[in-house]
Design a protein around this motif. Structure first.
Motif, PDB file in Angstrom:
ATOM      1  N   GLU A 275       4.426  -9.064  -0.713  1.00  0.00           N
ATOM      2  CA  GLU A 275       3.344  -8.634   0.165  1.00  0.00           C
ATOM      3  C   GLU A 275       2.528  -9.850   0.598  1.00  0.00           C
ATOM      4  O   GLU A 275       2.394 -10.831  -0.140  1.00  0.00           O
ATOM      5  N   ASN A 276       1.999  -9.768   1.824  1.00  0.00           N
ATOM      6  CA  ASN A 276       1.200 -10.855   2.386  1.00  0.00           C
ATOM      7  C   ASN A 276       0.006 -10.267   3.120  1.00  0.00           C
ATOM      8  O   ASN A 276       0.139  -9.257   3.829  1.00  0.00           O
ATOM      9  N   THR A 277      -1.166 -10.896   2.958  1.00  0.00           N
ATOM     10  CA  THR A 277      -2.395 -10.423   3.583  1.00  0.00           C
ATOM     11  C   THR A 277      -2.880 -11.451   4.601  1.00  0.00           C
ATOM     12  O   THR A 277      -2.852 -12.656   4.340  1.00  0.00           O
ATOM     13  N   TYR A 278      -3.344 -10.946   5.755  1.00  0.00           N
ATOM     14  CA  TYR A 278      -3.781 -11.822   6.839  1.00  0.00           C
ATOM     15  C   TYR A 278      -5.108 -11.328   7.409  1.00  0.00           C
ATOM     16  O   TYR A 278      -5.382 -10.126   7.414  1.00  0.00           O
ATOM     17  N   ARG A 279      -5.893 -12.258   7.916  1.00  0.00           N
ATOM     18  CA  ARG A 279      -7.109 -11.898   8.641  1.00  0.00           C
ATOM     19  C   ARG A 279      -6.718 -11.534  10.063  1.00  0.00           C
ATOM     20  O   ARG A 279      -5.994 -12.270  10.731  1.00  0.00           O
ATOM     21  N   SER A 280      -7.202 -10.380  10.543  1.00  0.00           N
ATOM     22  CA  SER A 280      -6.795  -9.918  11.872  1.00  0.00           C
ATOM     23  C   SER A 280      -7.922  -9.953  12.891  1.00  0.00           C
ATOM     24  O   SER A 280      -7.675 -10.108  14.084  1.00  0.00           O
ATOM     25  N   GLN A 281      -9.179  -9.802  12.441  1.00  0.00           N
ATOM     26  CA  GLN A 281     -10.286  -9.743  13.395  1.00  0.00           C
ATOM     27  C   GLN A 281     -11.602  -9.975  12.668  1.00  0.00           C
ATOM     28  O   GLN A 281     -11.791  -9.513  11.545  1.00  0.00           O
ATOM     29  N   GLN A 282     -12.513 -10.703  13.321  1.00  0.00           N
ATOM     30  CA  GLN A 282     -13.826 -10.942  12.741  1.00  0.00           C
ATOM     31  C   GLN A 282     -14.866 -10.153  13.518  1.00  0.00           C
ATOM     32  O   GLN A 282     -14.917 -10.199  14.745  1.00  0.00           O
ATOM     33  N   GLN A 283     -15.684  -9.371  12.793  1.00  0.00           N
ATOM     34  CA  GLN A 283     -16.724  -8.564  13.412  1.00  0.00           C
ATOM     35  C   GLN A 283     -18.043  -8.802  12.700  1.00  0.00           C
ATOM     36  O   GLN A 283     -18.104  -9.470  11.663  1.00  0.00           O
ATOM     37  N   ASN A 284     -19.113  -8.210  13.261  1.00  0.00           N
ATOM     38  CA  ASN A 284     -20.433  -8.393  12.658  1.00  0.00           C
ATOM     39  C   ASN A 284     -20.479  -7.863  11.228  1.00  0.00           C
ATOM     40  O   ASN A 284     -21.159  -8.404  10.370  1.00  0.00           O
ATOM     41  N   GLY A 285     -19.738  -6.780  10.983  1.00  0.00           N
ATOM     42  CA  GLY A 285     -19.756  -6.172   9.658  1.00  0.00           C
ATOM     43  C   GLY A 285     -18.795  -6.805   8.678  1.00  0.00           C
ATOM     44  O   GLY A 285     -18.626  -6.313   7.573  1.00  0.00           O
ATOM     45  N   GLY A 286     -18.158  -7.910   9.062  1.00  0.00           N
ATOM     46  CA  GLY A 286     -17.201  -8.555   8.175  1.00  0.00           C
ATOM     47  C   GLY A 286     -15.896  -8.822   8.892  1.00  0.00           C
ATOM     48  O   GLY A 286     -15.821  -8.782  10.127  1.00  0.00           O
ATOM     49  N   GLU A 287     -14.870  -9.093   8.140  1.00  0.00           N
ATOM     50  CA  GLU A 287     -13.573  -9.427   8.703  1.00  0.00           C
ATOM     51  C   GLU A 287     -12.562  -8.328   8.402  1.00  0.00           C
ATOM     52  O   GLU A 287     -12.480  -7.842   7.274  1.00  0.00           O
ATOM     53  N   ASN A 288     -11.810  -7.957   9.418  1.00  0.00           N
ATOM     54  CA  ASN A 288     -10.731  -6.999   9.223  1.00  0.00           C
ATOM     55  C   ASN A 288      -9.457  -7.738   8.838  1.00  0.00           C
ATOM     56  O   ASN A 288      -9.267  -8.912   9.166  1.00  0.00           O
ATOM     57  N   GLY A 289      -8.586  -7.030   8.142  1.00  0.00           N
ATOM     58  CA  GLY A 289      -7.345  -7.659   7.723  1.00  0.00           C
ATOM     59  C   GLY A 289      -6.193  -6.684   7.686  1.00  0.00           C
ATOM     60  O   GLY A 289      -6.377  -5.465   7.788  1.00  0.00           O
ATOM     61  N   ILE A 290      -5.005  -7.236   7.558  1.00  0.00           N
ATOM     62  CA  ILE A 290      -3.799  -6.422   7.417  1.00  0.00           C
ATOM     63  C   ILE A 290      -2.986  -6.946   6.240  1.00  0.00           C
ATOM     64  O   ILE A 290      -3.065  -8.128   5.887  1.00  0.00           O
ATOM     65  N   LYS A 291      -2.235  -6.053   5.635  1.00  0.00           N
ATOM     66  CA  LYS A 291      -1.322  -6.439   4.561  1.00  0.00           C
ATOM     67  C   LYS A 291       0.071  -5.933   4.910  1.00  0.00           C
ATOM     68  O   LYS A 291       0.246  -4.756   5.244  1.00  0.00           O
ATOM     69  N   ILE A 292       1.042  -6.828   4.864  1.00  0.00           N
ATOM     70  CA  ILE A 292       2.440  -6.471   5.083  1.00  0.00           C
ATOM     71  C   ILE A 292       3.106  -6.351   3.715  1.00  0.00           C
ATOM     72  O   ILE A 292       3.099  -7.299   2.922  1.00  0.00           O
ATOM     73  N   ILE A 293       3.667  -5.178   3.448  1.00  0.00           N
ATOM     74  CA  ILE A 293       4.291  -4.909   2.149  1.00  0.00           C
ATOM     75  C   ILE A 293       5.771  -4.628   2.361  1.00  0.00           C
ATOM     76  O   ILE A 293       6.135  -3.766   3.169  1.00  0.00           O
ATOM     77  N   GLN A 294       6.622  -5.366   1.647  1.00  0.00           N
ATOM     78  CA  GLN A 294       8.068  -5.151   1.739  1.00  0.00           C
ATOM     79  C   GLN A 294       8.578  -4.611   0.406  1.00  0.00           C
ATOM     80  O   GLN A 294       8.142  -5.052  -0.659  1.00  0.00           O
ATOM     81  N   GLY A 295       9.484  -3.654   0.497  1.00  0.00           N
ATOM     82  CA  GLY A 295      10.026  -3.100  -0.739  1.00  0.00           C
ATOM     83  C   GLY A 295      11.223  -2.209  -0.494  1.00  0.00           C
ATOM     84  O   GLY A 295      11.754  -2.141   0.620  1.00  0.00           O
ATOM     85  N   PHE A 296      11.622  -1.509  -1.553  1.00  0.00           N
ATOM     86  CA  PHE A 296      12.811  -0.665  -1.489  1.00  0.00           C
ATOM     87  C   PHE A 296      12.494   0.732  -2.013  1.00  0.00           C
ATOM     88  O   PHE A 296      11.679   0.902  -2.929  1.00  0.00           O
ATOM     89  N   CYS A 297      13.155   1.722  -1.420  1.00  0.00           N
ATOM     90  CA  CYS A 297      13.018   3.102  -1.876  1.00  0.00           C
ATOM     91  C   CYS A 297      13.558   3.219  -3.300  1.00  0.00           C
ATOM     92  O   CYS A 297      14.649   2.724  -3.604  1.00  0.00           O
ATOM     93  N   SER A 298      12.812   3.880  -4.168  1.00  0.00           N
ATOM     94  CA  SER A 298      13.234   4.031  -5.559  1.00  0.00           C
ATOM     95  C   SER A 298      14.394   5.007  -5.708  1.00  0.00           C
ATOM     96  O   SER A 298      15.036   5.052  -6.760  1.00  0.00           O
ATOM     97  N   GLU A 299      14.696   5.781  -4.647  1.00  0.00           N
ATOM     98  CA  GLU A 299      15.778   6.761  -4.715  1.00  0.00           C
ATOM     99  C   GLU A 299      17.060   6.268  -4.050  1.00  0.00           C
ATOM    100  O   GLU A 299      18.133   6.323  -4.637  1.00  0.00           O
ATOM    101  N   CYS A 300      16.942   5.791  -2.796  1.00  0.00           N
ATOM    102  CA  CYS A 300      18.153   5.407  -2.053  1.00  0.00           C
ATOM    103  C   CYS A 300      18.301   3.899  -1.895  1.00  0.00           C
ATOM    104  O   CYS A 300      19.286   3.426  -1.325  1.00  0.00           O
TER     105      CYS A 300
END
Length: 223
Positions: free
Chosen positions: A17-42
């Motif tokens: 997983e990786n986290t990035y800053r996406s936007q800066q606003q008056n109330g703080g900074e917005n961010g996104i997290k990209i998560i990679q993984g595999f289904c536990s069933e298939c």
């Protein structure tokens, strides 16, 4: 969450997983997290996108107060439709589902058109002015489970038919959709498929098995 491949409720096996800053606003900074993984069933590969507040803590980027999570790979969630559902209905449903992520408007239009076909062809609701009136007639039917009636009836409210008359007057037209409307339409169609095709097919199998047993004992079959 449900796996988009096998449609099973799972816990994602996270590989990275990786986290990035996406936007800066008056109330703080917005961010996104990209998560990679595999289904536990298939064991199929899945990528998630989380959105929330970005922060830097202990020399690492973090995402706090996540407010949304969506699957960004694969592009659409597989919805497995039983073979008891006629092929022409399955084809229309799969087409609607396949364009959901790219165009919720197009998906909703295809789903509304399919819903109208079902009401007309399987429930013999004809001679009505538009889809809204056909839904109104459907919920009056005495032999439909109340949960299905409520789900179908809610389409008019979720889709805000009053403000968007083309949704029920010209069902295949691509118009703006409300949040969650396209997904709700697909969910309702799945439930309607179950009541209309799957459950009657299962009931017939049970009846045939019982009649075979009755015949073996020389007793009359069920009508």
């Amino acid at each position: 969450m449900k796996c988009p491949y096998c449609n099973t409720g799972i816990k994602l096996i996270i590989e990275g997983e990786n986290t990035y800053r996406s936007q800066q606003q008056n109330g703080g900074e917005n961010g996104i997290k990209i998560i990679q993984g595999f289904c536990s069933e298939c064991n199929q590969f899945i990528v998630l996108l989380e959105q929330g507040k970005y922060r830097w803590e202990d020399d690492a980027a973090e995402l706090a107060d996540a407010h949304s999570t969506e699957i960004i790979y694969p592009k659409f969630i597989l919805r497995v439709i039983a073979n008891d559902v006629p092929q022409e209905y399955r084809n229309d449903f799969n087409e609607s589902n396949s364009v959901l992520s790219a165009s919720p408007k197009a998906s909703a239009a295809l789903s509304r058109r399919l819903l109208q076909r079902l009401l007309r062809e399987k429930y013999k609701i004809v001679g009505k002015k538009d889809l809204s009136q056909e839904i109104e007639e459907f919920v009056k039917k005495p032999d439909i489970p109340i949960e299905i009636k409520n789900a179908v009836d809610a389409i008019r409210n979720i889709g805000n038919f009053a403000a968007h008359p083309n949704k029920h007057q010209i069902t295949g037209e691509i118009v703006d959709v409300e949040a969650g409307e396209a997904e709700w339409l697909l969910d309702v169609l799945e439930e309607l498929f179950d009541v209309t095709f799957v459950q009657p097919a299962l009931a017939k199998i049970r009846k045939d098995k019982l009649n075979n047993k009755l015949a073996a004992f020389g007793k009359p079959s069920m009508k």
